[in-house]
Scaffold this active site. Sequence first.
Site, PDB file in Angstrom:
ATOM      1  CG  ASP A   1      21.303  58.023 -28.937  1.00 60.04           C
ATOM      2  OD1 ASP A   1      21.620  59.224 -28.971  1.00 60.04           O
ATOM      3  OD2 ASP A   1      21.770  57.230 -28.097  1.00 60.04           O
TER       4      ASP A   1
ATOM      5  CE  LYS B   1      23.332  59.641 -26.235  1.00 59.91           C
ATOM      6  NZ  LYS B   1      23.691  58.224 -26.240  1.00 59.91           N
TER       7      LYS B   1
ATOM      8  CB  CYS C   1      19.993  56.615 -24.972  1.00 61.26           C
ATOM      9  SG  CYS C   1      21.629  55.834 -25.104  1.00 61.26           S
TER      10      CYS C   1
HETATM   11  C1  VGL Z   1      22.172  53.058 -26.571  1.00 63.25           C
HETATM   12  C2  VGL Z   1      23.162  51.122 -25.914  1.00 63.25           C
HETATM   13  C3  VGL Z   1      24.390  51.608 -26.266  1.00 63.25           C
HETATM   14  C4  VGL Z   1      20.909  53.839 -26.758  1.00 63.25           C
HETATM   15  C5  VGL Z   1      23.389  53.575 -26.926  1.00 63.25           C
HETATM   16  O1  VGL Z   1      20.872  54.783 -27.568  1.00 63.25           O
HETATM   17  O2  VGL Z   1      19.906  53.505 -26.083  1.00 63.25           O
HETATM   18  N1  VGL Z   1      22.062  51.846 -26.065  1.00 63.25           N
HETATM   19  N2  VGL Z   1      24.501  52.834 -26.767  1.00 63.25           N
END
Ligand code: VGL
Length: 305
Positions: A15, A113, A158
Site C-alpha cells: 500500500d 484489496k 496492513c
Molecule cells: C490501511 C487502514 C485502512 C493500511 C489500509 O494500508 O495500513 N490502514 N486501510
Amino acid sequence: MADKIGDNDLLLVIDLQNDFCPGGSLAVPAGEEIVPIVNRLAGRFAHVVLTQDWHPAGHSSFASANPGRAPFDVVTFPYGPQVLWPDHCVQETAGAEFHADLAVPHAELIIRKGCRRAIDSYSAFYENDRSTPTGLAGYLRERGFTRLFLVGLALDFCVRYSAEDGHRCGFDVVVIEDATRAIDLDSSADAARRAFAELGIPGLLILVSLFAAVALYGARAILACRGRIHSAAAAFGALLVVIELDAFKGFHLDLDPTNVYFWLFAGFLFRLPRLATEPARQRPRTMFRAATGNIRSSARARPRA
Ligand code: VGL
Ligand code: ZN
C-alpha cells in the site's frame, strides 16, 4: 536468514499509495520517507509484488458511511471489531494511486484489496473476515516463492496483518522495519512488534545495521590511534551513537539474535578488549593515518618503533 536474495525470495510492497503519505487522507507520519528505500531494496529483488488498497466509494470501513461515527472510532462489524477510517484509497482517485516516486517497473503483480463494500482488508492474503482470500497465497505458492520480505504502509495495520497471514500460510516472512512507517493508534506499533516477536517474524533494521557498522568502524579508527582512556571514551561514544540512532525515527534496539545488529554489537564488544590493549606501535598517530594506515604500512614496511 543470512542467505543471499534468490529466486525463491519476493519483495512484497504494501500500500505505498498517496492517501497513506503526507497530504493524503489517511497519512501515515513520514510515510513518504520509505519510497527511496523501497526503490533501492526493490533493485535487489528479481521478484516484486505490490498491493493496493482499493475501496469502492462509500466503503463500510469509512467513518462517513457510518452515521454518527468519527474516524478512528472502533465499531463492531459482523466479523469483529473494525476501526473506522477517513475516506481513503477510493478506486480511480489520485489518493489510490501509488506514490509518484515509487519506481518498481519490474513488479510482476498488483494485488488489490478492500474491494468488497462490506469487508475491510488489511492483509494482502485475507480480508478482515479472515476467510475471504485475495488469491495471493496461491499465486506465491504456484510461483515457488518461499520467503517474503515485507515493506510499506502501515506497519501496524496492513504490513502487520500481511506478515501474520503470510507466516500462517507457511511462508518465511521478514519485515524490513525501516522500510515501513506506522499509523500508531493506541500503541498499535508496539502491538505489531510484539505480534512479530511472538510468531518469530524477524524485524530487520537494515539502515540501523548500516549506521551501527559505520559507528563500529569509526570507533575502530579512533581506537587504533589513542591511549586506553581515549579508547574507552570512543567506545562509549560509538555506543551512544547507536543508541541515539535507535531512538531516531522510532528505530528500536531489539537485542535479539535474529537481528543483524545484534551480531554487529556482539562483534564490537568482542573486539573491544583487543582494540583497547593493542600495542602503541600498531597505532598510526592521526585519524587520517588510521584510515590509510594499512595501505601505507604495507607499502613502506615501516620499522617497528
Ligand atoms: C490501511 C487502514 C485502512 C493500511 C489500509 O494500508 O495500513 N490502514 N486501510
Ligand atoms: Zn483501507
